[in-house]
Design a protein around this motif. Structure first.
Motif, PDB file in Angstrom:
ATOM      1  N   GLY A 195     -27.388  -6.154  14.923  1.00 22.97           N
ATOM      2  CA  GLY A 195     -27.587  -7.200  13.921  1.00 22.97           C
ATOM      3  C   GLY A 195     -28.705  -8.165  14.248  1.00 22.97           C
ATOM      4  O   GLY A 195     -29.061  -9.013  13.421  1.00 22.97           O
ATOM      5  N   VAL A 196     -29.267  -8.056  15.457  1.00 26.40           N
ATOM      6  CA  VAL A 196     -30.353  -8.946  15.892  1.00 26.40           C
ATOM      7  C   VAL A 196     -31.514  -8.089  16.377  1.00 26.40           C
ATOM      8  O   VAL A 196     -31.323  -7.149  17.153  1.00 26.40           O
ATOM      9  CB  VAL A 196     -29.902  -9.894  17.020  1.00 26.40           C
ATOM     10  CG1 VAL A 196     -31.060 -10.777  17.480  1.00 26.40           C
ATOM     11  CG2 VAL A 196     -28.729 -10.745  16.555  1.00 26.40           C
ATOM     12  N   SER A 197     -32.711  -8.417  15.953  1.00 33.44           N
ATOM     13  CA  SER A 197     -33.895  -7.651  16.331  1.00 33.44           C
ATOM     14  C   SER A 197     -34.705  -8.389  17.394  1.00 33.44           C
ATOM     15  O   SER A 197     -34.619  -9.609  17.538  1.00 33.44           O
ATOM     16  CB  SER A 197     -34.753  -7.414  15.082  1.00 33.44           C
ATOM     17  OG  SER A 197     -35.870  -6.601  15.366  1.00 33.44           O
ATOM     18  N   TYR A 236     -46.083 -10.031  24.066  1.00 33.79           N
ATOM     19  CA  TYR A 236     -46.288 -10.339  22.648  1.00 33.79           C
ATOM     20  C   TYR A 236     -46.271  -9.054  21.815  1.00 33.79           C
ATOM     21  O   TYR A 236     -45.575  -8.952  20.805  1.00 33.79           O
ATOM     22  CB  TYR A 236     -47.611 -11.064  22.450  1.00 33.79           C
ATOM     23  CG  TYR A 236     -47.896 -11.386  21.003  1.00 33.79           C
ATOM     24  CD1 TYR A 236     -47.309 -12.490  20.387  1.00 33.79           C
ATOM     25  CD2 TYR A 236     -48.735 -10.576  20.229  1.00 33.79           C
ATOM     26  CE1 TYR A 236     -47.547 -12.784  19.049  1.00 33.79           C
ATOM     27  CE2 TYR A 236     -48.979 -10.863  18.891  1.00 33.79           C
ATOM     28  CZ  TYR A 236     -48.393 -11.967  18.312  1.00 33.79           C
ATOM     29  OH  TYR A 236     -48.616 -12.241  16.985  1.00 33.79           O
ATOM     30  N   GLU A 237     -47.053  -8.057  22.233  1.00 35.41           N
ATOM     31  CA  GLU A 237     -47.179  -6.826  21.443  1.00 35.41           C
ATOM     32  C   GLU A 237     -45.900  -5.989  21.458  1.00 35.41           C
ATOM     33  O   GLU A 237     -45.717  -5.126  20.590  1.00 35.41           O
ATOM     34  CB  GLU A 237     -48.355  -5.997  21.953  1.00 35.41           C
ATOM     35  CG  GLU A 237     -49.703  -6.664  21.689  1.00 35.41           C
ATOM     36  CD  GLU A 237     -50.873  -5.800  22.115  1.00 35.41           C
ATOM     37  OE1 GLU A 237     -51.834  -5.699  21.331  1.00 35.41           O
ATOM     38  OE2 GLU A 237     -50.830  -5.224  23.221  1.00 35.41           O
ATOM     39  N   ALA A 238     -45.001  -6.239  22.419  1.00 37.26           N
ATOM     40  CA  ALA A 238     -43.727  -5.519  22.431  1.00 37.26           C
ATOM     41  C   ALA A 238     -42.935  -5.784  21.155  1.00 37.26           C
ATOM     42  O   ALA A 238     -42.089  -4.975  20.753  1.00 37.26           O
ATOM     43  CB  ALA A 238     -42.908  -5.928  23.658  1.00 37.26           C
ATOM     44  N   SER A 239     -43.214  -6.907  20.479  1.00 36.29           N
ATOM     45  CA  SER A 239     -42.533  -7.212  19.221  1.00 36.29           C
ATOM     46  C   SER A 239     -42.796  -6.162  18.153  1.00 36.29           C
ATOM     47  O   SER A 239     -42.002  -5.996  17.219  1.00 36.29           O
ATOM     48  CB  SER A 239     -42.967  -8.590  18.695  1.00 36.29           C
ATOM     49  OG  SER A 239     -42.441  -9.626  19.493  1.00 36.29           O
ATOM     50  N   PHE A 240     -43.899  -5.431  18.279  1.00 29.34           N
ATOM     51  CA  PHE A 240     -44.228  -4.427  17.276  1.00 29.34           C
ATOM     52  C   PHE A 240     -43.364  -3.172  17.410  1.00 29.34           C
ATOM     53  O   PHE A 240     -43.476  -2.245  16.597  1.00 29.34           O
ATOM     54  CB  PHE A 240     -45.712  -4.071  17.349  1.00 29.34           C
ATOM     55  CG  PHE A 240     -46.620  -5.244  17.057  1.00 29.34           C
ATOM     56  CD1 PHE A 240     -46.400  -6.044  15.949  1.00 29.34           C
ATOM     57  CD2 PHE A 240     -47.671  -5.567  17.895  1.00 29.34           C
ATOM     58  CE1 PHE A 240     -47.214  -7.136  15.679  1.00 29.34           C
ATOM     59  CE2 PHE A 240     -48.495  -6.656  17.637  1.00 29.34           C
ATOM     60  CZ  PHE A 240     -48.266  -7.446  16.525  1.00 29.34           C
ATOM     61  N   PHE A 241     -42.515  -3.126  18.441  1.00 33.49           N
ATOM     62  CA  PHE A 241     -41.532  -2.055  18.563  1.00 33.49           C
ATOM     63  C   PHE A 241     -40.218  -2.429  17.874  1.00 33.49           C
ATOM     64  O   PHE A 241     -39.252  -1.682  17.952  1.00 33.49           O
ATOM     65  CB  PHE A 241     -41.259  -1.748  20.041  1.00 33.49           C
ATOM     66  CG  PHE A 241     -42.370  -1.002  20.725  1.00 33.49           C
ATOM     67  CD1 PHE A 241     -42.301   0.375  20.889  1.00 33.49           C
ATOM     68  CD2 PHE A 241     -43.486  -1.668  21.188  1.00 33.49           C
ATOM     69  CE1 PHE A 241     -43.322   1.071  21.513  1.00 33.49           C
ATOM     70  CE2 PHE A 241     -44.516  -0.983  21.819  1.00 33.49           C
ATOM     71  CZ  PHE A 241     -44.443   0.391  21.977  1.00 33.49           C
ATOM     72  N   SER A 242     -40.209  -3.595  17.220  1.00 29.67           N
ATOM     73  CA  SER A 242     -38.992  -4.069  16.561  1.00 29.67           C
ATOM     74  C   SER A 242     -39.168  -4.099  15.046  1.00 29.67           C
ATOM     75  O   SER A 242     -40.293  -4.174  14.532  1.00 29.67           O
ATOM     76  CB  SER A 242     -38.634  -5.479  17.060  1.00 29.67           C
ATOM     77  OG  SER A 242     -39.539  -6.443  16.541  1.00 29.67           O
TER      78      SER A 242
END
Length: 374
Positions: A171-173, A309-315
């Motif tokens: 439920g949380v990204s 920062y860029e790891a967020s693009f895996f979410s």
């Protein structure tokens, strides 16, 4: 007569010796041997098979591991926009034993730690452990148990790879540990995330298992529960609308957002608040800006900050607005460059000066370092 008597005595002695000798060498019925005697007679040997001594083990999935191994800034590739595809891997420990035993005790601890570490019991010759940190050297051992005693013991050593450590919170990204980049910082202390309101019962149970005591909300009033309360029952709650980037948006150079950031940083100076999670809506912009400042202050490098920062693009949440990843990475580079140019010292020294200038107390910064350092 005397000769006959002497002969009978000799024969009697010889017969007795033979009987004793036969008795000593006669086979013993297996049923007459106790389990303790059997364990003493058998030779129990262990051989550790995985991880091998000196092996580097990745806790990240194959996509993130490959991305990190060949990392270049602004090159997220086809990892963008695929939903939450960051679930990590456990470490699988395997070994072999020469005989059947009652069970095994697996011990795993950080090589630099004087504590006892983690202990697991199993009847199998393998075990998956999910509780390990990234970028950490570990020692491990297996004890074979027989009759309530340690019949054999073997030890090994391995290291986990330096990768972002995500948590699959239902439920949380975009939920992960901030301290992945340093071998000298404590993990499990500071987490970053997207909004927490939609956490399921299972997701909340995981957050609770992480022991999180404090929720720092960087959203503006009107965004979900921002400014109202935390969805984490019993957690300390702080609402400080956050800055994002330098040349656009709610600028890091704006006095209002600098004051809010100073208040947020002060929360990290109180050891009773840990573990702490901070978040905005999607966990990328406002969260990414505060994360970059914290990481720079705690010794992160240029690539460490960009990777986090860029790891967020895996979410899912990190790609929700469909913003071009290359353009967004340039935005976090604004923050890095602003801090790197904030004086003549190192990135960490310049970031500390920035934090002092926006109102954070020197004693608070020293306390954050003490709390976070192993």
């Amino acid at each position: 007569m005397r000769k006959l008597f002497a002969l009978l005595i000799v024969l009697s002695i010889f017969s007795g010796l033979c009987l004793c000798s036969c008795a000593e060498n006669a086979p013993v019925s297996p049923s007459s041997i106790t389990e303790e005697e059997m364990s003493e007679r058998e030779t129990v040997t262990l051989r550790l098979t995985s991880p091998t001594r000196g092996e580097i083990v990745s806790l990240a999935n194959e996509e993130i591991t490959e991305w990190i191994t060949t990392y270049k800034p602004r090159c997220v590739g086809d990892n963008y926009g695929k939903g939450n595809h960051y679930a990590g891997r456990n470490v699988t420990f395997t070994w072999e034993c020469s005989v059947k035993v009652d069970g095994y005790v697996l011990n795993v601890k950080e090589a630099s730690s004087s504590g006892t570490g983690l202990t697991f019991e199993t009847e199998n010759t393998s075990f998956e452990a999910a509780e390990l940190n990234v970028n950490t050297e570990y020692v491990w051992s297996v004890e074979a148990m027989l009759g309530g005693k340690v019949a054999a013991k073997r030890g090994g050593r391995f290291k986990t790879e330096k990768t972002p450590k995500f948590f699959d919170v239902e439920g949380v990204s975009n939920f992960r540990d901030v301290a992945f980049f340093s071998e000298t910082l404590k993990q499990g202390m500071i987490f970053r995330s997207a909004a927490l309101e939609n956490a399921t019962e299972k997701g909340l149970a995981l957050i609770q298992a992480l022991g999180i005591k404090t929720d720092i909300d960087l959203r503006n009033a009107g965004e979900g529960l921002a400014g109202v309360r935390s969805p984490l029952q019993g957690a300390n709650y702080f609402s400080y609308p956050g800055a994002y980037y330098v040349e656009s948006g709610a600028k890091l150079t704006d006095a209002t957002y600098q004051a809010n950031m100073a208040k947020a940083i002060e929360v990290f100076a109180d050891e009773k608040n840990y573990p702490i999670v901070f978040h905005c809506a999607i966990g990328r912009d406002r969260t990414g800006t505060l994360a970059a400042v914290l990481e720079a202050f705690l010794g992160a490098s240029h690539n460490d900050i960009l990777i986090d920062y860029e790891a967020s693009f895996f979410s899912e949440s990190g790609c929700r607005d469909k913003a071009a990843p290359e353009m967004m990475t340039d935005k976090i580079l604004e923050v890095y460059n602003y801090l790197a140019d904030y004086g003549e010292g190192t990135l960490a020294e310049n970031t500390e000066n920035f934090l002092l200038d926006i109102g954070v107390k020197k004693s608070s910064l020293d306390e954050i370092k003490r709390i976070m350092t192993k």
